[in-house]
Design a protein around this motif. Structure first.
Motif, mmCIF file in Angstrom:
data_model
loop_
_atom_site.group_PDB
_atom_site.id
_atom_site.type_symbol
_atom_site.label_atom_id
_atom_site.label_comp_id
_atom_site.label_asym_id
_atom_site.label_seq_id
_atom_site.Cartn_x
_atom_site.Cartn_y
_atom_site.Cartn_z
ATOM 1 N N ALA A 49 36.227 24.842 3.565
ATOM 2 C CA ALA A 49 36.118 24.475 2.149
ATOM 3 C C ALA A 49 37.236 25.138 1.354
ATOM 4 C CB ALA A 49 34.763 24.900 1.602
ATOM 5 N N PHE B 5 34.295 25.523 -3.229
ATOM 6 C CA PHE B 5 33.331 26.614 -3.314
ATOM 7 C C PHE B 5 32.805 26.776 -4.738
ATOM 8 C CE2 PHE B 5 34.674 28.426 0.841
ATOM 9 C CZ PHE B 5 33.406 28.581 1.361
ATOM 10 N N THR C 11 31.795 25.804 6.204
ATOM 11 C CA THR C 11 32.257 26.534 5.023
ATOM 12 C C THR C 11 33.637 27.161 5.236
ATOM 13 O OG1 THR C 11 31.082 28.532 5.703
ATOM 14 C CG2 THR C 11 29.937 27.054 4.195
ATOM 15 N N LEU D 168 26.335 29.387 3.265
ATOM 16 C CA LEU D 168 27.383 30.321 3.674
ATOM 17 C C LEU D 168 27.092 30.779 5.093
ATOM 18 C CD1 LEU D 168 28.137 32.598 0.609
ATOM 19 C CD2 LEU D 168 29.539 30.801 1.580
#
Length: 67
Positions: free
Chosen positions: A20, A25, A17, A12
């Motif tokens: 995503a 996740f 990220t 994270l």
């Protein structure tokens, strides 16, 4: 057994990220937990192996008259 180290789960804060999906996740969270459990299990196996090695080395030294 040592407490798991506190780190950001599955990267994270990493730039990727932000791209995503929610489904990704959820999958990352499951994978992260599986990886942590496997690392703990592997650590326990390594500790057991080290204990066996120490006992065998002590026996070897005693047999050689070095103790």
């Amino acid at each position: 057994m040592p407490a798991p180290r506190q780190e950001k789960p599955f990267g994270l804060g990493a730039p990727w990220t932000h791209h995503a999906t929610p489904e990704e996740f959820e999958r990352l969270a499951r994978l992260h937990n599986r990886i942590l459990r496997k690392e703990l299990a592997l650590s326990a196996l390594r500790q057991e192996r080290a204990g066996i090695m120490r006992r065998c080395i002590r026996r070897m030294r005693r047999a050689a008259g070095k103790d």
